[in-house]
Design a protein around this motif. Structure first.
Motif, PDB file in Angstrom:
ATOM      1  N   ASP A 173      19.118   4.466  -1.639  1.00 32.74           N
ATOM      2  CA  ASP A 173      19.688   3.894  -2.861  1.00 32.74           C
ATOM      3  C   ASP A 173      18.611   3.056  -3.541  1.00 32.74           C
ATOM      4  OD1 ASP A 173      19.560   1.424  -1.598  1.00 32.74           O
ATOM      5  OD2 ASP A 173      21.688   1.388  -1.069  1.00 32.74           O
ATOM      6  N   LEU A 174      18.933   2.502  -4.718  1.00 26.29           N
ATOM      7  CA  LEU A 174      17.897   1.779  -5.469  1.00 26.29           C
ATOM      8  C   LEU A 174      17.543   0.439  -4.842  1.00 26.29           C
ATOM      9  CD1 LEU A 174      18.737   2.521  -9.222  1.00 26.29           C
ATOM     10  CD2 LEU A 174      16.931   3.460  -7.788  1.00 26.29           C
ATOM     11  N   ALA A 175      18.357  -0.039  -3.908  1.00 28.17           N
ATOM     12  CA  ALA A 175      18.010  -1.282  -3.192  1.00 28.17           C
ATOM     13  C   ALA A 175      17.026  -1.024  -2.078  1.00 28.17           C
ATOM     14  CB  ALA A 175      19.267  -1.945  -2.640  1.00 28.17           C
ATOM     15  N   GLY A 176      16.707   0.282  -1.892  1.00 25.43           N
ATOM     16  CA  GLY A 176      15.756   0.626  -0.849  1.00 25.43           C
ATOM     17  C   GLY A 176      16.402   0.905   0.479  1.00 25.43           C
ATOM     18  N   ASN A 177      17.730   0.916   0.521  1.00 25.35           N
ATOM     19  CA  ASN A 177      18.411   1.187   1.780  1.00 25.35           C
ATOM     20  C   ASN A 177      18.425   2.693   2.040  1.00 25.35           C
ATOM     21  OD1 ASN A 177      19.192  -1.552   2.289  1.00 25.35           O
ATOM     22  ND2 ASN A 177      20.679  -1.310   0.626  1.00 25.35           N
ATOM     23  N   GLN A 178      18.050   3.069   3.243  1.00 21.16           N
ATOM     24  CA  GLN A 178      18.046   4.495   3.603  1.00 21.16           C
ATOM     25  C   GLN A 178      19.470   4.933   3.919  1.00 21.16           C
ATOM     26  OE1 GLN A 178      14.938   6.025   6.326  1.00 21.16           O
ATOM     27  NE2 GLN A 178      16.656   6.814   7.539  1.00 21.16           N
ATOM     28  N   LEU A 179      19.916   5.986   3.228  1.00 22.11           N
ATOM     29  CA  LEU A 179      21.280   6.473   3.411  1.00 22.11           C
ATOM     30  C   LEU A 179      21.331   7.688   4.322  1.00 22.11           C
ATOM     31  CD1 LEU A 179      22.498   6.214  -0.299  1.00 22.11           C
ATOM     32  CD2 LEU A 179      22.675   4.505   1.518  1.00 22.11           C
ATOM     33  N   THR A 190       8.367  -0.532  -6.069  1.00 18.56           N
ATOM     34  CA  THR A 190       7.063  -0.558  -5.417  1.00 18.56           C
ATOM     35  C   THR A 190       6.862   0.690  -4.571  1.00 18.56           C
ATOM     36  OG1 THR A 190       7.117  -2.960  -5.326  1.00 18.56           O
ATOM     37  CG2 THR A 190       5.571  -1.840  -3.849  1.00 18.56           C
ATOM     38  N   ALA A 191       7.984   1.115  -3.900  1.00 17.40           N
ATOM     39  CA  ALA A 191       7.865   2.252  -2.993  1.00 17.40           C
ATOM     40  C   ALA A 191       7.740   3.571  -3.726  1.00 17.40           C
ATOM     41  CB  ALA A 191       9.072   2.293  -2.064  1.00 17.40           C
ATOM     42  N   ILE A 192       8.556   3.779  -4.783  1.00 17.14           N
ATOM     43  CA  ILE A 192       8.531   5.075  -5.460  1.00 17.14           C
ATOM     44  C   ILE A 192       8.346   4.938  -6.953  1.00 17.14           C
ATOM     45  CG2 ILE A 192       9.922   6.213  -3.716  1.00 17.14           C
ATOM     46  CD1 ILE A 192      12.341   5.772  -5.402  1.00 17.14           C
ATOM     47  N   GLY A 193       8.827   3.818  -7.459  1.00 17.34           N
ATOM     48  CA  GLY A 193       8.586   3.477  -8.843  1.00 17.34           C
ATOM     49  C   GLY A 193       9.103   4.515  -9.819  1.00 17.34           C
ATOM     50  N   ILE A 232       9.525  -2.335   6.176  1.00 20.90           N
ATOM     51  CA  ILE A 232      10.804  -1.850   5.675  1.00 20.90           C
ATOM     52  C   ILE A 232      10.852  -2.068   4.180  1.00 20.90           C
ATOM     53  CG2 ILE A 232      13.305  -2.143   5.775  1.00 20.90           C
ATOM     54  CD1 ILE A 232      12.921  -3.199   8.628  1.00 20.90           C
ATOM     55  N   THR A 233      11.261  -1.073   3.460  1.00 19.55           N
ATOM     56  CA  THR A 233      11.346  -1.177   2.013  1.00 19.55           C
ATOM     57  C   THR A 233      12.380  -2.219   1.617  1.00 19.55           C
ATOM     58  OG1 THR A 233      10.823   1.166   1.882  1.00 19.55           O
ATOM     59  CG2 THR A 233      11.740   0.149  -0.096  1.00 19.55           C
ATOM     60  N   ALA A 234      12.086  -2.895   0.513  1.00 21.84           N
ATOM     61  CA  ALA A 234      12.973  -3.882  -0.113  1.00 21.84           C
ATOM     62  C   ALA A 234      12.998  -5.216   0.614  1.00 21.84           C
ATOM     63  CB  ALA A 234      14.387  -3.334  -0.267  1.00 21.84           C
ATOM     64  N   LYS A 235      12.069  -5.497   1.508  1.00 20.61           N
ATOM     65  CA  LYS A 235      11.939  -6.816   2.121  1.00 20.61           C
ATOM     66  C   LYS A 235      10.708  -7.528   1.564  1.00 20.61           C
ATOM     67  CE  LYS A 235      14.290  -6.318   6.569  1.00 20.61           C
ATOM     68  NZ  LYS A 235      15.241  -7.435   6.331  1.00 20.61           N
ATOM     69  N   THR A 236      10.824  -8.883   1.480  1.00 18.37           N
ATOM     70  CA  THR A 236       9.693  -9.699   1.059  1.00 18.37           C
ATOM     71  C   THR A 236       8.973 -10.211   2.302  1.00 18.37           C
ATOM     72  OG1 THR A 236      10.800 -10.372  -0.967  1.00 18.37           O
ATOM     73  CG2 THR A 236       8.978 -11.759  -0.197  1.00 18.37           C
ATOM     74  N   TYR A 237       7.664 -10.065   2.316  1.00 17.52           N
ATOM     75  CA  TYR A 237       6.857 -10.486   3.461  1.00 17.52           C
ATOM     76  C   TYR A 237       5.920 -11.615   3.011  1.00 17.52           C
ATOM     77  CZ  TYR A 237       8.429  -6.354   5.985  1.00 17.52           C
ATOM     78  OH  TYR A 237       9.194  -5.424   6.626  1.00 17.52           O
ATOM     79  N   GLN A 238       5.828 -12.677   3.841  1.00 16.97           N
ATOM     80  CA  GLN A 238       4.912 -13.787   3.587  1.00 16.97           C
ATOM     81  C   GLN A 238       3.891 -13.846   4.712  1.00 16.97           C
ATOM     82  OE1 GLN A 238       7.433 -17.267   3.226  1.00 16.97           O
ATOM     83  NE2 GLN A 238       7.613 -17.001   1.008  1.00 16.97           N
ATOM     84  N   TYR A 239       2.656 -14.183   4.339  1.00 17.99           N
ATOM     85  CA  TYR A 239       1.552 -14.199   5.302  1.00 17.99           C
ATOM     86  C   TYR A 239       0.757 -15.507   5.169  1.00 17.99           C
ATOM     87  CZ  TYR A 239       2.538  -9.202   5.469  1.00 17.99           C
ATOM     88  OH  TYR A 239       3.158  -8.000   5.595  1.00 17.99           O
ATOM     89  N   GLN A 292       0.804  -1.207   0.000  1.00 12.88           N
ATOM     90  CA  GLN A 292       0.000   0.000   0.000  1.00 12.88           C
ATOM     91  C   GLN A 292       0.843   1.266   0.000  1.00 12.88           C
ATOM     92  OE1 GLN A 292      -3.626  -0.216  -0.106  1.00 12.88           O
ATOM     93  NE2 GLN A 292      -2.748  -2.189  -0.748  1.00 12.88           N
ATOM     94  N   SER A 293       2.042   1.126   0.550  1.00  9.30           N
ATOM     95  CA  SER A 293       2.970   2.250   0.604  1.00  9.30           C
ATOM     96  C   SER A 293       4.351   1.690   0.853  1.00  9.30           C
ATOM     97  CB  SER A 293       2.577   3.234   1.713  1.00  9.30           C
ATOM     98  OG  SER A 293       2.828   2.658   2.983  1.00  9.30           O
ATOM     99  N   SER A 294       5.281   2.564   1.074  1.00 13.74           N
ATOM    100  CA  SER A 294       6.640   2.095   1.342  1.00 13.74           C
ATOM    101  C   SER A 294       6.753   1.440   2.696  1.00 13.74           C
ATOM    102  CB  SER A 294       7.616   3.264   1.260  1.00 13.74           C
ATOM    103  OG  SER A 294       7.287   4.242   2.245  1.00 13.74           O
TER     104      SER A 294
END
Length: 956
Positions: free
Chosen positions: A907-913, A866-869, A834-841, A784-786
């Motif tokens: 960065d593009l991996a979604g890591n906050q710098l 997905t977060a900013i595209g 957290i951006t760039a993580k895969t979540y399973q439910y 739904q969002s980042s």
């Protein structure tokens, strides 16, 4: 042991204390001596010598008043060096129904007392004045006799007379079964280590105990109670006890015990409930096998040997019977086949077992179901008699009731059964397989085939029930679908020798319902009324009334199907008990001529046509495959025997009946059977049929289970009073389900956990029940969002009180609980991600008792796109520049009223710098991101007042 009182007050044949003893001398009337010489010795004794067949002598009529209910002993003193082959006493005047056949009089060289209890005759019911003695049956026998007396027994005799004790026990048992107890033991469940007894009390005065009666303790001896525990409370009292115990140094398995609520007063116990055997032993099984049925009803009896095995395929056999004499299985000395049972080592005869292996492996190879007949020797060494033979058995019988009267006897009986069940219940069928266990032979003719001494039907059936249950609980440890069978002659409302099968079976039903039902079936022997007459369609000693027909033969065979399909006959009131015809055949005559052969073949065809249409019948084991010259002149085989052989049963040539049996149940049946119609005297087989009038039909119910779009194996379905496990393709089959208008429930468990609640269903015909075990449908996860993912699903159940949602990330191994969710909900928003993580439910549904299987897994990933595209979020008045950049990146907010905002660099991996909080912006609101990022592609996110701009920017 503490002395305990008898359980109920009941009317018995008794002698009151202070009772005056009656003694009436009986004087031989020498004038009536027939084929017997009489010498009066002058000292009150007579010397009798027989001089012809059927010798007898009467006594003078008596006129002294006596009470036949208390004066019933005839006694005398005698000397007879050779003994007599028989003694029969007539009373009355003499008639066939007013006599007692005592049996042999044993030799004695000195005076010995001999006592006959006249109450053993059912017609001893008045003050008789005439008596006749038949001393021996042939000429050349002698006896010296004196003090012939009709008298009351002494107190010591009364208290030890087996017949009197049996009558007391019989009355006790009838009163016990007719008592309407208000306390109940509702269930006895056995698992690998413990026994759980569920009790319910109408009220609790404080002196009610749960008591144990072991398998070797008869119900009419509450003084045998050696274990009891005080019951507290009233409803749903659960008592858990160790299953394995030691009694005087010998192991005992409580799977065989029954449990009763008793009131304790001082040291005495009085029953306050029915005694309840185990009725749920599914969790005690060490293997699982599904219930199986023969592929057709065609079989043979007395099966064994390589010649018999060669007939399996040509005849199309799918069921056989095999006799097992238990004394032949046991070795009293060590062998190469030791077997440990209840901590003790027993040794098995390898030669006997090798023969069984060969037979049962051949049957397993052709999917032929084996039913074994358990036979207990009446003779043998004293050690063998002590082990197997019931202590009350008389040597006049051919076989004995099992010795379930002592712990040692029970353990030997159970150990041999356990060895056989273990060996012939392997998943790989290495030695073959045994499915059904017929307990003894023709128990209604007990004095001949299952001898336990002279007993009333009630005490005999109480004993036989324990023998059947001993086998049942043993075999179900190895195969939870194995069954035991009651064995009966073709008699029904009348006894052939001892008891009427109809009454025995009705009593067995009553005992089962009140003491815990178990899955016993009926192995009936529907011979013609005259075993030597092939024209069974002309039987006259039968009728079509289930209540009154003296016999059930092929002519009125529909009656046995009627009995099985009565609602009162059902197992647990839900399932039609299994029926097999384990012994019957048509006599061909000893002349071996064409006429007798054809007559036999016509009788076999008639038998098949009459039997095969019965809905409740599962198997017909024709007796025999080969004629046996040791069967009293009966020639019942499908093969002739070599009469020149010293062996009674040597396969020689096929009879026409072999061809009839081969064609039975095939496409060739009508042509092969046509010859029989004129012999029988009909033009159509329909003319031989009687109506089928069972109250219920037999239904086959198939369950198919799926979970997450795949078949679900290895779960238990509890339905119709049984438990079956899905093994292949998520399927399990329940056979013999009775068509009933009342609803039944099914419940599904994975181990001990209920994974699907009780669901009601009504069974009127064959049915397939498909169950999707998924708690929800269409579980999805959508970013739904980042920082958030929404989980959606379709609610498809109506029993949940809520859901449990679990999750894990791509770098985690195990799921953890995320949230408890209310019933009927269909979505959940997972935030703070957290951006760039895969979540399973995944989730499961729950209520007070149910925990379903997991749903399918839904997965979502908040990556950079997905977060900013590429579709950058934009808010007017916010500028990020220059783009591309040489290193300096500026942020400008045109709205000068904004003093607080946040800048993040990813960065593009979604890591906050970087994360920069601007709390008091300058008038220009222009910020330079520092430190400067190295060359690459980045995302700058500017957020304030709940809105943001995301800009993908290139740094050179």
């Amino acid at each position: 042991m503490l002395k305990k009182s008898l359980i109920l007050i009941f009317a018995v044949l008794s002698i009151a204390k202070g009772y005056s003893q009656t003694s009436i001398p009986l004087t031989l009337n020498t004038a009536t001596a027939t084929r017997i010489n009489v010498v009066n010795n002058g000292d009150g004794s007579f010397y009798l010598t027989t001089n012809g067949a059927d010798p007898y002598i009467s006594v003078n009529d008596i006129s002294t008043f006596f009470d036949y209910n208390s004066t019933f002993y005839i006694s005398f003193d005698y000397i007879s060096t050779a003994g007599l082959d028989d003694l029969t006493i007539f009373y009355g005047p003499a008639s066939p129904d007013r006599k007692i056949s005592v049996g042999a009089v044993p030799p004695s060289s000195t005076y010995k007392s001999f006592i006959v209890n006249m109450k053993r005759s059912a017609n001893w019911n008045t003050n008789f004045t005439k008596f006749r003695f038949d001393f021996g049956t042939t000429a050349g026998q002698s006896i010296q006799i004196k003090n012939i007396t009709l008298r009351t027994p002494t107190s010591a005799e009364y208290n030890t007379d087996p017949f009197i004790i049996d009558q007391q026990n019989s009355t006790f048992f009838k009163n016990y079964l007719s008592t309407n107890f208000t306390n109940t033991i509702s269930k006895v469940a056995v698992n690998q280590t413990s026994v759980t007894i569920d009790s319910k009390l109408a009220s609790n005065p404080g002196n009610l105990y749960l008591c144990e009666l072991r398998m070797f303790n008869p119900i009419f001896k509450p003084e045998d109670i050696v274990f009891s525990t005080l019951l507290t409370g009233t409803n749903n009292i659960k008592t858990v006890l160790d299953r394995a115990i030691t009694i005087n140094g010998e192991g005992y398995d409580r799977i065989y015990s029954r449990w009763v609520i008793a009131e304790k007063t001082g040291s005495s116990y009085t029953y306050k409930s029915y005694a309840h055997f185990a009725d749920d032993v599914y969790d005690a099984a060490i293997n699982y096998f599904p219930e199986v049925k023969p592929e057709n009803k065609k079989g043979v009896g007395g099966f064994g040997g390589t010649q018999a095995a060669a007939d399996l395929v040509p005849l199309g056999l799918k069921s056989v019977t095999s006799n097992i004499v238990y004394s032949n299985v046991l070795s009293l000395t060590p062998t190469s086949l030791p077997f440990i049972f209840n901590g003790k080592t027993y040794y098995i005869n390898p030669t006997t077992i090798a023969n069984f292996d060969a037979t049962y492996k051949a049957c397993a190879a052709t999917n032929t179901i084996v039913s074994v007949i358990i036979l207990i020797p009446i003779g043998g060494s004293q050690q063998i008699k002590d082990i197997f033979r019931h202590p009350d058995a008389e040597s006049t019988g051919t076989y004995s009731m099992a010795n379930v009267a002592s712990l040692n006897g029970l353990n030997y009986y159970a150990a041999i059964t356990a060895f056989l069940a273990d060996r012939y219940s392997r998943p790989d069928n290495l030695y073959g397989k045994v499915t059904n266990w017929i307990i003894h032979n023709e128990v209604d003719a007990g004095s001949v085939w299952t001898n336990a001494g002279q007993k009333s039907m009630e005490t005999y059936m109480e004993l036989y029930d324990r023998s059947m249950r001993s086998v049942y609980y043993t075999i179900r440890k190895y195969n939870p679908a194995a069954k035991v069978f009651y064995s009966s002659t073709h008699y029904w409302a009348s006894p052939v020798v001892d008891y009427a099968p109809k009454e025995m079976l009705n009593l067995l039903l009553d005992m089962s319902k009140k003491q815990g039902d178990y899955e016993w079936g009926l192995a009936y022997h529907p011979y013609p009324e005259n075993l030597f007459n092939f024209e069974t369609w002309k039987d006259t000693k039968i009728n079509l009334n289930l209540t009154t027909s003296p016999l059930i033969t092929p002519k009125n065979i529909e009656l046995i199907d009627t009995w099985l399909r009565q609602k009162t006959s059902l197992y647990k009131g839900l399932k039609v008990r299994s029926l097999m015809f384990s012994e019957q055949g048509i006599h061909a005559g000893a002349n071996y001529d064409v006429t007798t052969f054809n007559n036999q073949a016509a009788g076999v065809a008639y038998m098949w046509k009459k039997f095969n249409r019965l809905p409740s019948l599962e198997a017909i084991q024709h007796h025999r495959r080969v004629d046996n010259t040791g069967e009293g002149g009966l020639y019942l085989g499908l093969w002739t025997t070599d009469k020149t052989s010293s062996s009674p049963e040597v396969q020689n040539t096929k009879k026409p009946s072999w061809n009839v049996w081969q064609a039975a149940g095939t496409a060739n049946e009508e042509n092969a059977f046509a010859f029989a119609l004129p012999i029988i005297g009909v033009t159509s087989w329909d003319q031989t049929f009687n109506p089928l009038v069972g109250e219920v039909n037999l239904c086959k119910v198939d369950f198919n289970l799926i979970s997450r779009s795949a078949v679900k194996n290895n779960v238990n379905i509890y339905f119709n009073g049984e438990s079956h496990k899905t093994e292949t393709a998520g399927a399990a089959t329940f056979f013999n389900v009775a068509s009933l208008s009342s609803t039944r429930t099914y419940q599904i468990k994975d181990g001990a956990q209920v994974i699907w609640p009780s669901v009601e269903t009504t069974i009127a015909a064959d049915q397939t029940i498909n169950v999707n075990l998924d708690p929800v449908n269409n579980l999805t996860a959508t970013p739904q969002s980042s920082t958030s993912i929404k989980i959606d699903w379709q609610d498809i159940t109506n029993f949940e009180k809520g859901y449990v949602l679990e999750y894990k990330t791509s770098d985690q191994t195990d799921f953890t609980k995320l949230a408890d969710i209310a019933a009927n909900a269909t979505s959940y928003l997972n935030t703070g991600l957290i951006t760039a993580k895969t979540y399973q439910y995944r989730l499961y549904a729950v209520n007070d008792t149910v925990k379903t299987l997991y749903s399918a897994i839904a997965e979502a990933k908040i990556d950079l796109n997905t977060a900013i595209g590429d579709n950058i979020e934009y808010k007017a008045g916010i500028k990020v520049f220059p783009n591309p950049s040489e290193g300096d990146i500026y942020v400008n907010i045109e709205d000068k009223t904004v003093k607080k905002f946040n800048i993040k660099l990813f960065d593009l991996a979604g890591n906050q710098l970087q994360s920069i909080d601007v709390k008091n912006a300058s008038a220009a609101n222009e910020i330079n991101i520092s430190p400067k990022p190295v060359s690459g592609v980045y995302v700058v996110q500017v957020s304030y007042n709940g809105s943001s701009t995301r800009v993908k920017i290139l740094v050179k």
